[in-house]
Design a protein around this motif. Sequence first.
Motif, PDB file in Angstrom:
ATOM      1  N   GLU A 195       0.836  -1.205   0.000  1.00  0.00           N
ATOM      2  CA  GLU A 195       0.000   0.000   0.000  1.00  0.00           C
ATOM      3  C   GLU A 195       0.868   1.251   0.000  1.00  0.00           C
ATOM      4  OE1 GLU A 195      -3.423   2.239  -0.095  1.00  0.00           O
ATOM      5  OE2 GLU A 195      -3.158   0.069  -0.353  1.00  0.00           O
ATOM      6  N   ALA A 196       1.974   1.194   0.787  1.00  0.00           N
ATOM      7  CA  ALA A 196       2.872   2.348   0.817  1.00  0.00           C
ATOM      8  C   ALA A 196       3.524   2.570  -0.542  1.00  0.00           C
ATOM      9  CB  ALA A 196       3.937   2.129   1.898  1.00  0.00           C
ATOM     10  N   LEU A 197       3.867   1.473  -1.234  1.00  0.00           N
ATOM     11  CA  LEU A 197       4.462   1.603  -2.561  1.00  0.00           C
ATOM     12  C   LEU A 197       3.462   2.200  -3.554  1.00  0.00           C
ATOM     13  CD1 LEU A 197       6.493  -1.729  -2.843  1.00  0.00           C
ATOM     14  CD2 LEU A 197       7.397   0.589  -2.608  1.00  0.00           C
ATOM     15  N   ARG A 198       2.207   1.735  -3.467  1.00  0.00           N
ATOM     16  CA  ARG A 198       1.188   2.278  -4.371  1.00  0.00           C
ATOM     17  C   ARG A 198       0.965   3.761  -4.104  1.00  0.00           C
ATOM     18  NH1 ARG A 198      -1.355  -2.862  -3.564  1.00  0.00           N
ATOM     19  NH2 ARG A 198      -2.587  -2.003  -1.847  1.00  0.00           N
ATOM     20  N   GLU A 199       0.925   4.136  -2.812  1.00  0.00           N
ATOM     21  CA  GLU A 199       0.756   5.555  -2.486  1.00  0.00           C
ATOM     22  C   GLU A 199       1.941   6.376  -2.973  1.00  0.00           C
ATOM     23  OE1 GLU A 199       0.114   5.790   1.663  1.00  0.00           O
ATOM     24  OE2 GLU A 199      -1.917   4.933   1.595  1.00  0.00           O
ATOM     25  N   SER A 200       3.145   5.852  -2.840  1.00  0.00           N
ATOM     26  CA  SER A 200       4.343   6.564  -3.299  1.00  0.00           C
ATOM     27  C   SER A 200       4.311   6.734  -4.820  1.00  0.00           C
ATOM     28  CB  SER A 200       5.599   5.806  -2.874  1.00  0.00           C
ATOM     29  OG  SER A 200       5.681   5.738  -1.460  1.00  0.00           O
ATOM     30  N   ALA A 201       3.898   5.665  -5.527  1.00  0.00           N
ATOM     31  CA  ALA A 201       3.831   5.743  -6.985  1.00  0.00           C
ATOM     32  C   ALA A 201       2.788   6.755  -7.428  1.00  0.00           C
ATOM     33  CB  ALA A 201       3.522   4.361  -7.559  1.00  0.00           C
ATOM     34  N   ALA A 202       1.623   6.736  -6.771  1.00  0.00           N
ATOM     35  CA  ALA A 202       0.571   7.682  -7.123  1.00  0.00           C
ATOM     36  C   ALA A 202       1.019   9.109  -6.855  1.00  0.00           C
ATOM     37  CB  ALA A 202      -0.699   7.362  -6.337  1.00  0.00           C
ATOM     38  N   GLU A 203       1.700   9.309  -5.710  1.00  0.00           N
ATOM     39  CA  GLU A 203       2.199  10.640  -5.373  1.00  0.00           C
ATOM     40  C   GLU A 203       3.236  11.104  -6.387  1.00  0.00           C
ATOM     41  OE1 GLU A 203       4.269  12.942  -1.570  1.00  0.00           O
ATOM     42  OE2 GLU A 203       3.673  10.834  -1.426  1.00  0.00           O
ATOM     43  N   TYR A 204       4.107  10.160  -6.814  1.00  0.00           N
ATOM     44  CA  TYR A 204       5.132  10.515  -7.808  1.00  0.00           C
ATOM     45  C   TYR A 204       4.495  10.917  -9.134  1.00  0.00           C
ATOM     46  CZ  TYR A 204       8.930   9.951 -11.163  1.00  0.00           C
ATOM     47  OH  TYR A 204       9.828  10.154 -12.184  1.00  0.00           O
ATOM     48  N   LEU A 205       3.475  10.151  -9.531  1.00  0.00           N
ATOM     49  CA  LEU A 205       2.793  10.465 -10.789  1.00  0.00           C
ATOM     50  C   LEU A 205       2.075  11.809 -10.700  1.00  0.00           C
ATOM     51  CD1 LEU A 205       1.345   6.953 -11.709  1.00  0.00           C
ATOM     52  CD2 LEU A 205       3.281   8.139 -12.782  1.00  0.00           C
ATOM     53  N   ALA A 206       1.483  12.066  -9.534  1.00  0.00           N
ATOM     54  CA  ALA A 206       0.787  13.340  -9.365  1.00  0.00           C
ATOM     55  C   ALA A 206       1.768  14.497  -9.443  1.00  0.00           C
ATOM     56  CB  ALA A 206       0.043  13.346  -8.030  1.00  0.00           C
ATOM     57  N   ILE A 207       2.944  14.331  -8.783  1.00  0.00           N
ATOM     58  CA  ILE A 207       3.959  15.396  -8.824  1.00  0.00           C
ATOM     59  C   ILE A 207       4.474  15.588 -10.243  1.00  0.00           C
ATOM     60  CG2 ILE A 207       6.266  16.019  -8.034  1.00  0.00           C
ATOM     61  CD1 ILE A 207       5.620  14.613  -5.388  1.00  0.00           C
ATOM     62  N   ALA A 208       4.716  14.456 -10.944  1.00  0.00           N
ATOM     63  CA  ALA A 208       5.223  14.541 -12.320  1.00  0.00           C
ATOM     64  C   ALA A 208       4.207  15.227 -13.226  1.00  0.00           C
ATOM     65  CB  ALA A 208       5.542  13.145 -12.832  1.00  0.00           C
TER      66      ALA A 208
END
Length: 222
Positions: A195-208
Amino acid sequence: MSAVQELLLLPLALLALQASLCRGACVEVDSNTEAVVNEGFKLGCISCKKRGEVKATASVDWYFMASDETEENPIYSYENKRAYIHDPRFEGRLAWNGSKKTNDLQEGSIYILNVTFNDTGTYRCIFTRILEYSNFEHPANSTKIIHMKVVPKLTRGLASILSEVMMYVTIIGLQVWLAIEMIYCYRKISAAGEEALRESAAEYLAIASESKDNCAAVQEAE
């Protein structure tokens, strides 16, 4: 701390408490009652002094009544660090197994060597203690009775067998419980990690995505 860990630590705590009590005080226990022929056997007799700070002297007398007798006879006595055997049937077969190097006896056990079937019967241990106060002496007596049976070989009772079975069942049950909890914790940690990895990936995509939109807006402004 988990429930399993608490259950595992509880027996250790009880053992530690028991050991400390055994070192710090006299504990009266019952003697065994079943002896095996041609082997040795301890006749246990413990009489704890109630007040450890009071000086005292004690003597121990043992009596025996065979299964086919109607009167008991003196067989052994211990006083002033000396032992006496009074019955020829036990000559050379009785040994002191109580308190040593003191007249303030707490244990008056004796040991029978080469037990015979004729040793079956009732044994009586009498403690005679004199408590020495500053101005007077106070006598205190106690008696232990042991009904001893001599058998060809030692047999295990049903209670002993059930106790051992329950001990193994408890140990296996605790191990299974611990394994289940470890698997549950592992899955929970793994799920949390994913779940933490998915949240990190989503956050990275949002920032990008936000950075890309900002760059496009800057270019349009220029």
